[in-house]
Structure formats: structure tokens, C-alpha cells
Design a protein around this motif. Structure first.
Motif, short mmCIF file in Angstrom:
data_model
loop_
_atom_site.label_atom_id
_atom_site.label_comp_id
_atom_site.label_asym_id
_atom_site.label_seq_id
_atom_site.Cartn_x
_atom_site.Cartn_y
_atom_site.Cartn_z
N ILE A 175 0.85 -1.20 0.00
CA ILE A 175 0.00 0.00 0.00
C ILE A 175 0.88 1.24 0.00
O ILE A 175 1.65 1.46 0.93
CB ILE A 175 -0.94 0.01 1.22
CG1 ILE A 175 -1.87 -1.20 1.17
CG2 ILE A 175 -1.74 1.31 1.27
CD1 ILE A 175 -2.75 -1.34 2.40
N LEU A 176 0.78 2.04 -1.04
CA LEU A 176 1.63 3.23 -1.18
C LEU A 176 0.84 4.52 -1.08
O LEU A 176 1.43 5.61 -1.14
CB LEU A 176 2.37 3.17 -2.52
CG LEU A 176 3.25 1.93 -2.74
CD1 LEU A 176 3.85 1.95 -4.15
CD2 LEU A 176 4.35 1.86 -1.69
N LEU A 177 -0.47 4.43 -0.94
CA LEU A 177 -1.31 5.63 -0.89
C LEU A 177 -1.30 6.26 0.50
O LEU A 177 -1.11 5.59 1.51
CB LEU A 177 -2.75 5.26 -1.25
CG LEU A 177 -2.99 4.65 -2.64
CD1 LEU A 177 -4.44 4.23 -2.77
CD2 LEU A 177 -2.61 5.64 -3.73
N ASP A 178 -1.54 7.56 0.54
CA ASP A 178 -1.71 8.27 1.80
C ASP A 178 -3.17 8.14 2.23
O ASP A 178 -4.02 8.96 1.89
CB ASP A 178 -1.34 9.75 1.65
CG ASP A 178 0.15 9.96 1.54
OD1 ASP A 178 0.89 9.32 2.30
OD2 ASP A 178 0.59 10.73 0.67
N ILE A 179 -3.47 7.07 2.95
CA ILE A 179 -4.82 6.85 3.44
C ILE A 179 -4.76 6.53 4.93
O ILE A 179 -3.69 6.18 5.45
CB ILE A 179 -5.56 5.73 2.68
CG1 ILE A 179 -4.77 4.41 2.78
CG2 ILE A 179 -5.77 6.11 1.24
CD1 ILE A 179 -5.50 3.25 2.13
N SER A 180 -5.87 6.64 5.59
CA SER A 180 -5.90 6.42 7.03
C SER A 180 -5.82 4.93 7.36
O SER A 180 -6.16 4.07 6.54
CB SER A 180 -7.17 7.01 7.64
OG SER A 180 -8.30 6.25 7.25
N ALA A 181 -5.41 4.65 8.58
CA ALA A 181 -5.37 3.26 9.04
C ALA A 181 -6.77 2.65 8.99
O ALA A 181 -6.94 1.47 8.65
CB ALA A 181 -4.81 3.20 10.45
N LEU A 182 -7.79 3.44 9.34
CA LEU A 182 -9.16 2.95 9.30
C LEU A 182 -9.56 2.54 7.89
O LEU A 182 -10.19 1.49 7.69
CB LEU A 182 -10.12 4.01 9.83
CG LEU A 182 -11.61 3.64 9.82
CD1 LEU A 182 -11.87 2.41 10.68
CD2 LEU A 182 -12.45 4.82 10.30
N ASP A 183 -9.20 3.35 6.90
CA ASP A 183 -9.55 3.02 5.52
C ASP A 183 -8.84 1.74 5.05
O ASP A 183 -9.39 0.97 4.26
CB ASP A 183 -9.19 4.18 4.58
CG ASP A 183 -10.16 5.34 4.69
OD1 ASP A 183 -11.33 5.09 5.06
OD2 ASP A 183 -9.76 6.48 4.42
N VAL A 184 -7.63 1.52 5.54
CA VAL A 184 -6.93 0.28 5.20
C VAL A 184 -7.70 -0.92 5.75
O VAL A 184 -7.91 -1.92 5.06
CB VAL A 184 -5.49 0.29 5.75
CG1 VAL A 184 -4.85 -1.10 5.62
CG2 VAL A 184 -4.64 1.32 5.01
N VAL A 185 -8.13 -0.82 6.98
CA VAL A 185 -8.87 -1.93 7.61
C VAL A 185 -10.20 -2.16 6.91
O VAL A 185 -10.64 -3.30 6.71
CB VAL A 185 -9.08 -1.67 9.11
CG1 VAL A 185 -9.89 -2.79 9.75
CG2 VAL A 185 -7.73 -1.53 9.81
N LEU A 186 -10.85 -1.08 6.50
CA LEU A 186 -12.14 -1.21 5.82
C LEU A 186 -12.02 -1.94 4.48
O LEU A 186 -13.02 -2.46 3.97
CB LEU A 186 -12.76 0.17 5.61
CG LEU A 186 -13.33 0.85 6.87
CD1 LEU A 186 -13.71 2.30 6.59
CD2 LEU A 186 -14.53 0.08 7.42
N MET A 187 -10.82 -2.00 3.92
CA MET A 187 -10.62 -2.75 2.68
C MET A 187 -10.99 -4.23 2.87
O MET A 187 -11.31 -4.93 1.90
CB MET A 187 -9.16 -2.66 2.22
CG MET A 187 -8.73 -1.31 1.73
SD MET A 187 -6.96 -1.34 1.27
CE MET A 187 -6.70 0.38 0.82
N GLY A 188 -10.93 -4.70 4.10
CA GLY A 188 -11.28 -6.09 4.37
C GLY A 188 -12.71 -6.43 4.01
O GLY A 188 -13.05 -7.60 3.80
N PHE A 189 -13.57 -5.42 3.93
CA PHE A 189 -14.98 -5.65 3.58
C PHE A 189 -15.23 -5.60 2.08
O PHE A 189 -16.35 -5.86 1.64
CB PHE A 189 -15.86 -4.61 4.28
CG PHE A 189 -15.89 -4.74 5.78
CD1 PHE A 189 -16.58 -5.78 6.39
CD2 PHE A 189 -15.21 -3.83 6.58
CE1 PHE A 189 -16.62 -5.89 7.77
CE2 PHE A 189 -15.24 -3.95 7.96
CZ PHE A 189 -15.93 -4.99 8.56
#
Length: 269
Positions: A87-101
Motif C-alpha cells: 500500500i503506497l497511498l496516503d490513506i488512514s489506518a481505518l480506511d486500510v482496515v475497511l478494505m477487508g470488507f
């Protein structure tokens, strides 16, 4: 019927096979550790299991042949955590976790409030509570691994595949990670397969161990029940001359330790 049945799996890169004709099975609720020296084929095996890497043979999960599934269907069945997230994007930790859905959302469909609440709960579970809005790129490598673990726990997959998840974690979080995985498996029709560098963690937390050498299976071990006379010869083939011992901590809990035996100086020349 086994939870996961792998038969005749052969995989590699280009024309070179890294693992050849591997066959084994995994029961539901099992935490399976894969041990082997560098280059033994641990990562290649994980990539083949989740169909990232072309291979021959078959991987059947709960009666479903994984090789026949679409990427979306496969993502619902198994989740793979590589050594590096990519993951190289500037995104929040929460948004990374939401990728699981993502495998459970339709096109342009956004995560629900319940999904966001679950994602926050998973971040807290792995020790990242309060980091929801932190830029993922500013996290340490260990925190990134924990964030990806939280994402994977949200995915609700039947099978988790983790490639050296302890490699960037400190002493405390290595053990916490295993407690999280054990609790996640408890009472669920799911399993975890992970590659490990640390054999002591594997010996104390894994239900079963699969030992690889040069792309072949040396053998399988059940650390909690197998005698030392079975385990030591197999582990010696990977780590050199070793011995196992049981030690008891102040709490009274008994754990296995692996000691490196003194080798002749000739072996280092």
C-alpha cells in the motif's frame, strides 16, 4: 472431509519449480505453522494456496476447489497477508482496515456504520486503538503489519494465510498476535496457515507444523503431543544441531524452548 486438502501442489517462477508435489491437509480450527530455511518455498506455497501464483495440483477448501474461483469469490474464502503490504497511498489506518470488507460490497457501495464500528474494534484489538485517522504511511513497519492483520480479521474469510507476520513486531506484540489468532479461531469453522522465522513461537502456539526443505515436505509435527525424539531430528535438518527443552515460568506455565547446540568450528570455515 478435511477443512483444507492440498494435493500434488507444484509451483514456481518461470520454468523453475520452487515447491514440488506437496500434499497435506488442515483441520478446521487449526493454526498451522510452516517452518523452513530461507529459499525452502514457504512464501511460494502460500501464494499458490490462494491462487496468486499459477500452479498444478489442487487446493480444496470445505469442498470448494480454489483454482476454479473468481478473484472476488476467492477473496471471500481466503485472505493473504504478504510480508509487505504494497500500500503506497496516503490513506488512514481505518480506511486500510475497511478494505477487508471489499469482497462483500457491491460496485461503488460504501462500508456501513456497522462495518466502520467493527474496523475500529479490530484496530483496538491489535493494539492500534486511537490510530484510526493516522496516515498509514507514517506507521512503523510493525504497526503496518498489525493494521493489515486487523483488515484480515474484518474480512471474515474461512482461511487466513500470513507470510512471516511476526517479522517486524516487537517481543510483546509477537505474542499478542498469536493470542489474537487463537481467540479468533476458537469455536469457528476457520483455519490459519502462517510462515514463521521464529521456531519457538511456532512450537508453543501452533497446533501443527509443516516442515519444508528445498521445496519438499520434510515432515509434520504436533508440538504439544509429539516426543522430543521425533521433533529434534526433523528440526535439526532445518536449523542445524539443536535440542528441545521444557521450561516453567513464574506463572507455572510450561513452554518449549529450542537451544542451538555448539558446532565444530570447521562448520563455519
Amino acid at each position: 472431509m478435511s477443512f483444507l486438502s492440498v494435493t500434488g501442489l507444484t509451483a514456481g517462477y518461470g520454468k523453475k519449480n520452487i515447491v514440488s508435489d506437496l500434499s497435506f491437509h488442515v483441520d478446521s480450527g487449526c493454526l498451522l505453522g510452516i517452518l523452513g530455511a530461507n529459499g525452502s518455498g514457504k512464501t511460494t506455497l502460500l501464494k499458490a494456496l490462494c491462487n496468486i501464483l499459477p500452479h498444478t495440483g489442487s487446493c480444496i477448501l470445505c469442498g470448494t476447489k480454489l483454482e476454479e474461483q473468481s478473484p472476488r469469490q476467492l477473496a471471500r474464502l481466503c485472505s493473504y497477508i504478504p510480508q509487505r503490504s504494497g500500500i503506497l497511498l496516503d490513506i488512514s489506518a481505518l480506511d486500510v482496515v475497511l478494505m477487508g470488507f471489499n469482497p462483500w460490497l457491491g460496485l461503488l457501495e460504501h462500508p456501513t456504520a456497522d462495518m466502520k464500528a467493527t474496523a475500529c474494534r479490530m484496530l483496538a484489538l491489535v493494539g492500534l486503538g486511537g490510530k484510526e485517522e493516522s496516515n498509514y504511511q507514517t506507521l512503523s513497519e510493525g504497526q503496518k503489519q498489525l493494521c493489515i492483520l486487523a483488515r484480515t480479521l474484518c474480512s471474515d474469510s474461512r482461511l487466513l494465510l500470513l507470510d512471516e507476520p511476526e517479522s517486524a513486531l516487537d517481543f510483546y506484540f509477537r505474542y499478542r498476535m498469536f493470542h489474537i489468532l487463537q481467540n479468533w479461531l476458537a469455536g469457528r469453522d476457520k483455519s490459519v496457515i502462517l510462515t514463521l522465522h521464529d521456531p519457538v513461537l511456532a512450537l508453543n502456539y501452533c497446533d501443527q507444523l509443516l516442515l519444508l526443505s528445498e521445496g519438499k515436505i520434510l515432515g509434520t509435527l504436533c508440538p504439544q503431543t509429539d516426543p522430543f525424539c521425533k521433533m529434534e531430528p526433523l528440526l535439526t535438518r532445518i536449523y542445524g544441531n539443536i535440542s528441545l527443552a521444557k521450561v516453567k515460568g513464574r506463572s507455572g506455565l510450561t513452554q518449549l524452548v529450542m537451544l542451538k547446540e555448539q558446532e565444530s568450528q570447521e562448520n563455519f570455515q
